[in-house]
Structures are given as C-alpha cells and as structure tokens.
Design a protein around this motif. Structure first.
Motif, PDB file in Angstrom:
ATOM      1  N   LYS A   1       0.835  -1.204   0.000  1.00 55.21           N
ATOM      2  CA  LYS A   1       0.000   0.000   0.000  1.00 55.21           C
ATOM      3  C   LYS A   1       0.871   1.255   0.000  1.00 55.21           C
ATOM      4  CE  LYS A   1      -3.729   2.338   2.481  1.00 55.21           C
ATOM      5  NZ  LYS A   1      -4.672   2.274   3.629  1.00 55.21           N
ATOM      6  N   GLU A   2       1.922   1.230   0.783  1.00 55.76           N
ATOM      7  CA  GLU A   2       2.842   2.374   0.858  1.00 55.76           C
ATOM      8  C   GLU A   2       3.433   2.693  -0.518  1.00 55.76           C
ATOM      9  OE1 GLU A   2       7.236   2.810   2.776  1.00 55.76           O
ATOM     10  OE2 GLU A   2       5.720   1.954   4.088  1.00 55.76           O
ATOM     11  N   LEU A   3       3.867   1.662  -1.233  1.00 52.35           N
ATOM     12  CA  LEU A   3       4.458   1.858  -2.564  1.00 52.35           C
ATOM     13  C   LEU A   3       3.403   2.330  -3.555  1.00 52.35           C
ATOM     14  CD1 LEU A   3       6.780  -1.282  -2.702  1.00 52.35           C
ATOM     15  CD2 LEU A   3       7.515   1.108  -2.538  1.00 52.35           C
ATOM     16  N   ALA A   4       2.190   1.763  -3.463  1.00 49.09           N
ATOM     17  CA  ALA A   4       1.116   2.168  -4.374  1.00 49.09           C
ATOM     18  C   ALA A   4       0.736   3.630  -4.159  1.00 49.09           C
ATOM     19  CB  ALA A   4      -0.099   1.266  -4.176  1.00 49.09           C
ATOM     20  N   LEU A   5       0.650   4.047  -2.901  1.00 46.06           N
ATOM     21  CA  LEU A   5       0.320   5.446  -2.613  1.00 46.06           C
ATOM     22  C   LEU A   5       1.409   6.385  -3.126  1.00 46.06           C
ATOM     23  CD1 LEU A   5      -1.189   5.135   0.990  1.00 46.06           C
ATOM     24  CD2 LEU A   5      -2.412   5.747  -1.110  1.00 46.06           C
ATOM     25  N   ALA A   6       2.667   5.942  -3.046  1.00 47.88           N
ATOM     26  CA  ALA A   6       3.774   6.755  -3.568  1.00 47.88           C
ATOM     27  C   ALA A   6       3.651   6.894  -5.084  1.00 47.88           C
ATOM     28  CB  ALA A   6       5.111   6.124  -3.196  1.00 47.88           C
ATOM     29  N   GLN A   7       3.247   5.818  -5.767  1.00 54.72           N
ATOM     30  CA  GLN A   7       3.055   5.894  -7.219  1.00 54.72           C
ATOM     31  C   GLN A   7       1.885   6.814  -7.563  1.00 54.72           C
ATOM     32  OE1 GLN A   7       2.656   1.842  -8.629  1.00 54.72           O
ATOM     33  NE2 GLN A   7       4.857   1.417  -8.441  1.00 54.72           N
ATOM     34  N   ILE A   8       0.817   6.717  -6.792  1.00 55.48           N
ATOM     35  CA  ILE A   8      -0.340   7.599  -7.004  1.00 55.48           C
ATOM     36  C   ILE A   8       0.065   9.058  -6.823  1.00 55.48           C
ATOM     37  CG2 ILE A   8      -2.558   8.294  -5.990  1.00 55.48           C
ATOM     38  CD1 ILE A   8      -3.052   5.252  -5.463  1.00 55.48           C
ATOM     39  N   ALA A   9       0.884   9.320  -5.822  1.00 55.75           N
ATOM     40  CA  ALA A   9       1.345  10.695  -5.574  1.00 55.75           C
ATOM     41  C   ALA A   9       2.162  11.232  -6.745  1.00 55.75           C
ATOM     42  CB  ALA A   9       2.176  10.735  -4.294  1.00 55.75           C
ATOM     43  N   LYS A  10       2.771  10.322  -7.508  1.00 51.23           N
ATOM     44  CA  LYS A  10       3.560  10.732  -8.676  1.00 51.23           C
ATOM     45  C   LYS A  10       2.744  10.728  -9.963  1.00 51.23           C
ATOM     46  CE  LYS A  10       7.909   9.066  -6.685  1.00 51.23           C
ATOM     47  NZ  LYS A  10       8.951   8.005  -6.751  1.00 51.23           N
ATOM     48  N   GLY A  11       1.434  10.488  -9.844  1.00 50.97           N
ATOM     49  CA  GLY A  11       0.557  10.614 -11.007  1.00 50.97           C
ATOM     50  C   GLY A  11      -0.035   9.332 -11.535  1.00 50.97           C
ATOM     51  N   ALA A  12       0.362   8.179 -11.020  1.00 45.48           N
ATOM     52  CA  ALA A  12      -0.175   6.912 -11.531  1.00 45.48           C
ATOM     53  C   ALA A  12      -1.658   6.791 -11.187  1.00 45.48           C
ATOM     54  CB  ALA A  12       0.595   5.736 -10.954  1.00 45.48           C
ATOM     55  N   ASP A  13      -2.479   6.501 -12.202  1.00 49.36           N
ATOM     56  CA  ASP A  13      -3.901   6.316 -11.912  1.00 49.36           C
ATOM     57  C   ASP A  13      -4.387   4.903 -12.237  1.00 49.36           C
ATOM     58  OD1 ASP A  13      -3.747   6.659 -14.657  1.00 49.36           O
ATOM     59  OD2 ASP A  13      -5.399   8.109 -14.792  1.00 49.36           O
TER      60      ASP A  13
END
Length: 254
Positions: free
Chosen positions: A117-129
């Motif tokens: 979850k931590e890694l996924a949230l970091a990707q979302i913060a960088k624009g991944a949808d």
C-alpha cells in the motif's frame, strides 16, 4: 500410490525435484517451475502476453498518462509481467510513463500488504492512476490504496488497480479495472487428463494466449469500467500475438 502429484508455485520446485528423484515411477507436475527430470512435467505460462493486453487496457483508461507496476519479489518471473505490461501500454502511447517498484528481494515480499500500500500510494502521488500488481498478498495493499482515492462526481473510481493470476475483480468492485488471469485450472486439468489417458509427458508444457493459458477478466464487476475501444484494441492485439504479428518480450531470461 497417487498417479500424479502437482506442486503449485515456483517455491515448490526444489522440493518437487528432490522428491521426484526418490520416486521415479510416480508422475509429478510443477506449476511455474521447471524441472528436467523424466517424471516431472513443468507447467509454465506466457505471463508477458497477458500482461501486454492489460497494459493496453491500462493505457487506454489512464487520464494522467502515468501507470504503476507493483512487483513482489524482484526476480525474473515478475520482470516478465512488468515488461509485457510496459510494451502493451507503449503500443497505445509511446510516451506513457510507467513507475515500477518491488516490495523486496526475499520471500517476505509476497506477504507484506502494508508495504504494498505504501508503494502504491507513492506511485499515485507521482501521477499513476492505474496500477498493475504482481505481488501476491502484498498486492492487496494496492487495492486498498486505490479505494482510498475514492470516486469522482459521477461515482467512477479516480484510480484503478489490475489484479493478477486469478480473477480479483470482485475484491474491490469498481476499483479493479481488470485482472491478468493465469489459467492454472486449464493447465492442471490438461496434465491430469494426460495422466488418465496414459499420455503423460515430462518437460515443458507452455500455456499462452493461443491455448487460453493467460488472458484478462471481464465480468459484471468491471464491464462498465472498460471502454469498447479498449476491449477492441486488446482483442486485436491478442489476435496479432497469436498470429505472430506481435512478439512480446519475455524478460524472464534477460
């Protein structure tokens, strides 16, 4: 005195290899593992082909032009998923950005949803949808992450996850764009049928798009999430891969 013993998952390969040597008259099969023993069938899948198709679906759904890939253990098998996903996405948009992270380098990487979850949230913060996860139980953290992002004014999820191996569309309905399925059921059924018919063969048994060994799931949980254009593009790519017009890189051996 069983006719065939099936081991599920590459982690079973060493013990299957050991036991099969001790019982040469018993037939064995290993899913996601490879053995050269004369009484072991190796059931492997072209995960890169199925991943190519979900890469197309992800790229055609993304609004940000940035996708995520969350792998479990940083090994060749998972690189196969990542490369296929990337090549499929870039066939739609050569400029698309794909963020990649792996949970770890030990067996614990498959069972750490908090880190996932931590890694996924970091990707979302960088624009991944849209995030494709191939990380075992760790991938469930990505499901939680996209659900946390919520929905827009029309009730549609703002971020999506893509499940893996089995159909995970129902895990978080509305937030799972699709699942890249590996038809382990078909492979195991085939080897059991071969044993029953007396035509068991050791060695590699490879299951790809041409044999319904891999694919993507569409059902009541995600049908409304995928555009007809995205489905059409994925089906066209499937036809071309089966026909040899498209060759997807197998990063397992690179």
């Amino acid at each position: 005195r069983y006719d065939v013993i099936v081991g599920i998952g590459f982690a079973q390969a060493p013990i299957m290899e050991s036991v099969a040597k001790d019982y040469p008259k018993i037939q064995f099969a290993i899913v996601d593992g490879v053995s050269e023993l004369p009484n072991v069938a190796s059931l492997v899948f072209k995960e890169h082909e199925g991943s190519y198709l979900v890469g197309i679906l992800a790229a055609m759904t993304s609004r940000t032009g940035t996708l995520g890939f969350l792998g479990g253990m940083d090994i060749g098998l998972i690189h196969r998923f990542a490369r296929g996903y990337e090549e499929g996405a870039k066939s739609v948009n050569p400029n698309i950005r794909i963020l990649q992270n792996y949970v770890g380098v030990t067996d614990g990487a498959w069972n750490n949803p908090g880190r996932g979850k931590e890694l996924a949230l970091a990707q979302i913060a960088k624009g991944a949808d849209v995030i494709f996860t191939a990380a075992g139980n760790s991938g469930l953290g990505a499901f939680d992450a996209v659900e946390e992002m919520g929905t827009d004014e029309n009730g549609r999820a703002t971020h999506f996850v893509i499940g893996v191996d089995s159909n995970q569309n129902m895990v978080k309905p509305g937030f799972v764009l699709t699942s890249m399925v590996k038809r382990v059921d078909n492979a195991v059924y085939q080897i059991v049928s071969d044993v029953k018919a007396g035509r068991f063969k050791a060695g590699l048994h490879v299951f790809g798009l041409e044999s319904d060994g891999v694919g993507y799931a569409v059902d009541e949980y995600n049908r409304a999430l995928l555009s007809p254009e995205a489905i059409k593009a994925a089906e066209e790519a499937k036809r071309k891969i089966i026909g040899g017009e498209i060759t997807v890189t197998d990063a397992m051996f690179q």
